[in-house]
Design an enzyme around this catalytic site. Structure first.
Site, mmCIF file in Angstrom:
data_model
loop_
_atom_site.group_PDB
_atom_site.id
_atom_site.type_symbol
_atom_site.label_atom_id
_atom_site.label_comp_id
_atom_site.label_asym_id
_atom_site.label_seq_id
_atom_site.Cartn_x
_atom_site.Cartn_y
_atom_site.Cartn_z
ATOM 1 N N LYS A 77 0.742 -1.157 -0.021
ATOM 2 C CA LYS A 77 -0.059 0.023 -0.009
ATOM 3 C C LYS A 77 0.808 1.119 0.026
ATOM 4 O O LYS A 77 2.165 1.094 0.139
ATOM 5 C CB LYS A 77 -0.860 -0.078 1.239
ATOM 6 C CG LYS A 77 -0.163 0.226 2.574
ATOM 7 C CD LYS A 77 -1.166 0.007 3.598
ATOM 8 C CE LYS A 77 -0.257 -0.093 5.095
ATOM 9 N NZ LYS A 77 -0.821 -0.572 6.345
ATOM 10 N N ARG B 163 -10.396 0.367 14.972
ATOM 11 C CA ARG B 163 -10.451 0.737 13.665
ATOM 12 C C ARG B 163 -11.556 0.256 12.910
ATOM 13 O O ARG B 163 -12.583 -0.032 13.510
ATOM 14 C CB ARG B 163 -9.192 0.860 13.120
ATOM 15 C CG ARG B 163 -9.090 1.759 11.823
ATOM 16 C CD ARG B 163 -7.730 1.875 11.323
ATOM 17 N NE ARG B 163 -7.124 0.806 10.712
ATOM 18 C CZ ARG B 163 -5.934 0.451 10.418
ATOM 19 N NH1 ARG B 163 -4.956 1.828 10.305
ATOM 20 N NH2 ARG B 163 -5.277 -0.647 10.103
ATOM 21 N N HIS C 229 -5.592 -6.954 13.696
ATOM 22 C CA HIS C 229 -4.538 -5.989 13.619
ATOM 23 C C HIS C 229 -3.961 -5.530 15.169
ATOM 24 O O HIS C 229 -4.811 -5.289 15.806
ATOM 25 C CB HIS C 229 -4.916 -4.699 12.576
ATOM 26 C CG HIS C 229 -3.701 -3.968 12.169
ATOM 27 N ND1 HIS C 229 -2.473 -4.664 11.550
ATOM 28 C CD2 HIS C 229 -3.436 -2.674 12.160
ATOM 29 C CE1 HIS C 229 -1.597 -3.638 11.505
ATOM 30 N NE2 HIS C 229 -2.205 -2.341 11.611
ATOM 31 N N ARG D 62 1.440 -10.536 7.517
ATOM 32 C CA ARG D 62 1.492 -9.489 6.695
ATOM 33 C C ARG D 62 2.535 -8.409 6.818
ATOM 34 O O ARG D 62 2.566 -7.369 7.358
ATOM 35 C CB ARG D 62 0.052 -8.568 6.921
ATOM 36 C CG ARG D 62 -1.068 -9.602 6.821
ATOM 37 C CD ARG D 62 -2.300 -8.741 6.896
ATOM 38 N NE ARG D 62 -2.461 -7.871 8.053
ATOM 39 C CZ ARG D 62 -2.940 -8.392 9.483
ATOM 40 N NH1 ARG D 62 -3.624 -9.476 9.517
ATOM 41 N NH2 ARG D 62 -2.929 -7.396 10.324
ATOM 42 N N TYR E 204 13.728 31.062 5.938
ATOM 43 C CA TYR E 204 12.508 31.728 6.753
ATOM 44 C C TYR E 204 12.357 31.693 8.152
ATOM 45 O O TYR E 204 13.087 30.829 9.134
ATOM 46 C CB TYR E 204 11.285 30.862 6.279
ATOM 47 C CG TYR E 204 10.987 31.162 4.874
ATOM 48 C CD1 TYR E 204 10.390 32.149 4.436
ATOM 49 C CD2 TYR E 204 11.003 29.921 4.058
ATOM 50 C CE1 TYR E 204 10.066 32.316 2.961
ATOM 51 C CE2 TYR E 204 10.595 29.936 2.834
ATOM 52 C CZ TYR E 204 10.238 31.045 2.284
ATOM 53 O OH TYR E 204 9.887 31.129 1.096
ATOM 54 N N CYS F 290 12.701 24.726 3.253
ATOM 55 C CA CYS F 290 11.590 25.396 2.584
ATOM 56 C C CYS F 290 10.943 24.434 1.808
ATOM 57 O O CYS F 290 11.045 23.243 1.954
ATOM 58 C CB CYS F 290 12.255 26.352 1.714
ATOM 59 S SG CYS F 290 13.389 27.394 2.365
ATOM 60 N N MET F 291 9.971 24.827 0.872
ATOM 61 C CA MET F 291 9.061 24.110 0.320
ATOM 62 C C MET F 291 9.778 23.171 -0.687
ATOM 63 O O MET F 291 9.600 21.973 -0.822
ATOM 64 C CB MET F 291 8.253 24.865 -0.584
ATOM 65 C CG MET F 291 6.934 23.959 -1.230
ATOM 66 S SD MET F 291 5.694 25.181 -2.163
ATOM 67 C CE MET F 291 4.930 25.807 -0.815
ATOM 68 N N ASP F 292 11.023 23.743 -1.480
ATOM 69 C CA ASP F 292 11.687 23.050 -2.571
ATOM 70 C C ASP F 292 13.274 22.916 -2.387
ATOM 71 O O ASP F 292 13.807 22.658 -3.116
ATOM 72 C CB ASP F 292 11.366 23.447 -4.068
ATOM 73 C CG ASP F 292 10.036 23.256 -4.178
ATOM 74 O OD1 ASP F 292 9.424 22.204 -4.359
ATOM 75 O OD2 ASP F 292 9.167 24.477 -4.167
HETATM 76 C C1 LIG Z 1 0.070 -1.623 6.786
HETATM 77 C C2 LIG Z 1 -0.340 -2.776 7.285
HETATM 78 C C3 LIG Z 1 0.342 -3.830 7.521
HETATM 79 C C4 LIG Z 1 1.907 -3.653 7.608
HETATM 80 O O1 LIG Z 1 2.311 -3.429 8.813
HETATM 81 P P1 LIG Z 1 3.807 -2.973 8.915
HETATM 82 O O2 LIG Z 1 4.119 -2.468 10.169
HETATM 83 O O3 LIG Z 1 4.350 -2.081 7.994
HETATM 84 O O4 LIG Z 1 4.484 -4.310 8.836
HETATM 85 C C5 LIG Z 1 -0.177 -5.110 8.013
HETATM 86 N N1 LIG Z 1 -1.672 -5.333 8.231
HETATM 87 C C6 LIG Z 1 -2.543 -4.295 7.996
HETATM 88 C C7 LIG Z 1 -3.911 -4.421 8.140
HETATM 89 C C8 LIG Z 1 -2.120 -2.936 7.550
HETATM 90 O O5 LIG Z 1 -2.940 -1.932 7.385
#
Ligand SMILES: *Cc1c(COP(=O)(O)O)cnc(C)c1O
Length: 378
Positions: free
Chosen positions: A46, A143, A172, A227, A271, A318-320
């Site tokens: 992701k 969540r 999770h 995961r 700045y 700064c921005m860039d």
């Molecule tokens: C992002 C995510 C992960 C991966 O987590 P890491 O800490 O980057 O290994 C696993 N499961 C879910 C549901 C996530 O949203």
């Protein structure tokens, strides 16, 4: 603007990210070594693979993994259109009105509401295509997900929908890096649920809990799929793990000096005039800023590497652009600067930057935006 223009607009930009794909191979091998051959791997790609480039990373590792994990339907569709055939799990809950895309593109949705389940089943029935779903159980994240005490009833209800196949069940961990007791309690709640399912003769093939921290710190969370996200990219969910596991970080952020000048004593930089020269000082300007994800909160704190030596950022980012205090050293325009990564045995890690910016390594790499072209070492 079309893609061509965007590409061209980066042609002259002396700032880039280098991604070492063999480091990702190495980290994935390590994940497999930790969890063993019987545990499946869902690689999390992701957020553009945490800034590393979703398509390049996914195609690089796809043969070695069982699932890919993304946040949204759009990311999954992008992977499918690029030719990825492996199962794709989306972590977000999706609107009932978007379920047709899930079926058309053969995406595995996360389900935790009956509205979504009904819509999926209706569309799957129309297409005469049975679809796999993963049920998200909340054991403490607060969540997405059905609270663990209601999960059994929910699962029983879903089993009545004939075009849905419950392939997975997952939860999770929000505090695996900070609270062992909390985490172990989550794991045992999840296992209790699996036991209850077993007693009810309900078998769900894939049960998964572990993110990177779960993989490294909690063997009891591996179950039959894990995961990993962050650790695939060679970053650590917790600093104390650096001595425990040897990961290889994959991403470097580099640029070149675009301007150098000698600044007399008593002048201020950038700045807010937060930096004042205490003596005659050489200051270099680097074309990297918070628009590229180099966080403004690193102002006057972080360092960069030139020829294996560290130099401190002077004044506000700064921005860039940002300025670097070279002291007495004089480097020429065009000199390469490493903002993240290794140069001649000196390293600036995402962990270091995250500590200075009071954030987490995840944010450091995800923030490196589309303004920065990526180059891949294979
Ligand atoms: C992002 C995510 C992960 C991966 O987590 P890491 O800490 O980057 O290994 C696993 N499961 C879910 C549901 C996530 O949203």
């Amino acid at each position: 603007m079309n893609n061509l223009l965007i590409k061209e607009s980066k042609l002259y930009r002396p700032t880039w990210a280098e991604i070492n794909l063999s480091a990702i191979d190495y980290n994935l091998k390590l994940v497999k070594k930790i969890v063993g051959p019987r545990v499946k791997v869902l690689a999390v790609v992701k957020s553009d693979a945490y800034g590393h480039g979703m398509l390049r990373v996914a195609h690089r590792i796809v043969k070695e993994i069982d699932f890919l994990g993304v946040a949204s339907i759009d990311e999954a569709v992008c992977l499918r259109k690029s030719g990825i055939k492996k199962p794709l799990l989306i972590f977000e809950s999706t609107f009932a009105s978007h379920t047709k895309a899930i079926i058309d593109y053969d995406i595995t949705p996360t389900v935790c509401s009956l509205d979504l389940v009904r819509s999926l089943n209706t569309n799957a029935t129309k297409c005469k295509k049975k679809i796999n779903v993963h049920i998200k159980v909340d054991t403490g994240m607060g969540r997405l997900g059905i609270w663990h005490e209601h999960a059994l009833d929910f699962i029983k209800k879903i089993r009545a929908f004939s075009y849905l196949n419950i392939e997975g069940l997952y939860t999770h961990l929000p505090c695996a890096d900070t609270d062992r007791k909390f985490t172990l309690n989550q794991i045992s709640k999840f296992k209790e649920l699996i036991n209850k399912l077993r007693q009810g003769k309900i078998h769900i093939p894939l049960c998964h809990i572990a993110n990177s921290m779960g993989i490294i710190g909690y063997k009891e969370s591996h179950l039959n799929m894990v995961r990993p996200g962050l650790m695939l990219y060679g970053l650590y969910p917790k600093n104390s793990l650096i001595s425990k596991v040897k990961l290889k970080s994959a991403l470097s952020l580099k640029s070149r000096i675009i301007f150098v000048k000698k600044i007399p004593k008593g002048r201020t930089i950038s700045y807010g005039a937060t930096f004042t020269t205490l003596k005659t000082t050489v200051i270099a300007t680097i074309p990297v800023g918070y628009n590229d994800g180099y966080l403004r909160s690193l102002s006057n704190k972080s360092e960069v590497i030139i020829d294996g030596e560290r130099y401190k950022v002077a004044g506000r980012i700064c921005m860039d652009q940002l300025m670097v205090n070279l002291g007495d050293s004089e480097f020429k325009v065009g000199k390469v600067v490493t903002l993240l990564g290794t140069n001649k045995n000196m390293t600036i890690s995402a962990e270091e930057l995250s500590r200075l910016a009071k954030t987490i390594p995840y944010e450091i790499v995800c923030a490196i935006g589309n303004s920065v072209p990526r180059f891949y070492k294979t």
